[in-house]
Design an enzyme around this catalytic site. Structure first.
Site, PDB file in Angstrom:
ATOM      1  N   CYS A 113       2.134 -23.057 -41.698  1.00  0.00           N
ATOM      2  CA  CYS A 113       1.605 -22.429 -40.476  1.00  0.00           C
ATOM      3  C   CYS A 113       2.545 -22.686 -39.309  1.00  0.00           C
ATOM      4  O   CYS A 113       2.825 -23.842 -38.969  1.00  0.00           O
ATOM      5  CB  CYS A 113       0.224 -23.003 -40.185  1.00  0.00           C
ATOM      6  SG  CYS A 113      -0.440 -22.545 -38.563  1.00  0.00           S
ATOM      7  N   GLY A 114       2.998 -21.630 -38.663  1.00  0.00           N
ATOM      8  CA  GLY A 114       3.891 -21.761 -37.518  1.00  0.00           C
ATOM      9  C   GLY A 114       3.261 -22.510 -36.356  1.00  0.00           C
ATOM     10  O   GLY A 114       3.915 -23.325 -35.708  1.00  0.00           O
TER      11      GLY A 114
END
Length: 118
Positions: free
Chosen positions: A11-12
């Site tokens: 997840c960024g």
């Protein structure tokens, strides 16, 4: 200061929050990849409570496979207990990243929210 992040490296937003924590002076960081080591039921209840979130607010509802699970499990209109049960069975439904420090808990979306508890 001790900080714990429930992190998903894919997840960024989670990666950006982790970077903020790693750059913060004086922070002793614990990183928990929650998909590999999910929080206990009691811990998740405490995290959501301390963050001021209902389980519904703490549930991931977008992007595959979470969106598919929400639909498949009928969680759109489910009660809080059912949502919590689903998160325990399917940790991918837990919205991330959650960060806990002695100053509180935040769902760090956007990542800069973490500054509130540093």
């Amino acid at each position: 200061m001790q900080a714990t992040i429930w992190h998903n490296p894919a997840c960024g937003t989670s990666r950006k929050t982790l970077a903020i924590l790693e750059a913060a002076p004086g922070v002793e960081l614990t990183v928990i990849e929650y998909l590999k080591a999910p929080p206990t039921r009691e811990k998740l209840v405490q995290l959501h409570r301390d963050a001021g979130l209902s389980h519904r607010q703490g549930m991931r509802t977008t992007n595959s496979p979470a969106a598919e699970l929400v639909a498949d499990l009928g969680l759109k209109d489910a009660d809080e207990a059912t949502i919590l049960d689903a998160m325990m069975a399917h940790p991918i439904l837990i919205q991330r990243p959650l960060v806990e420090t002695e100053k509180g808990v935040r769902l760090c979306r956007p990542p800069e929210t973490v500054h509130e508890i540093l």
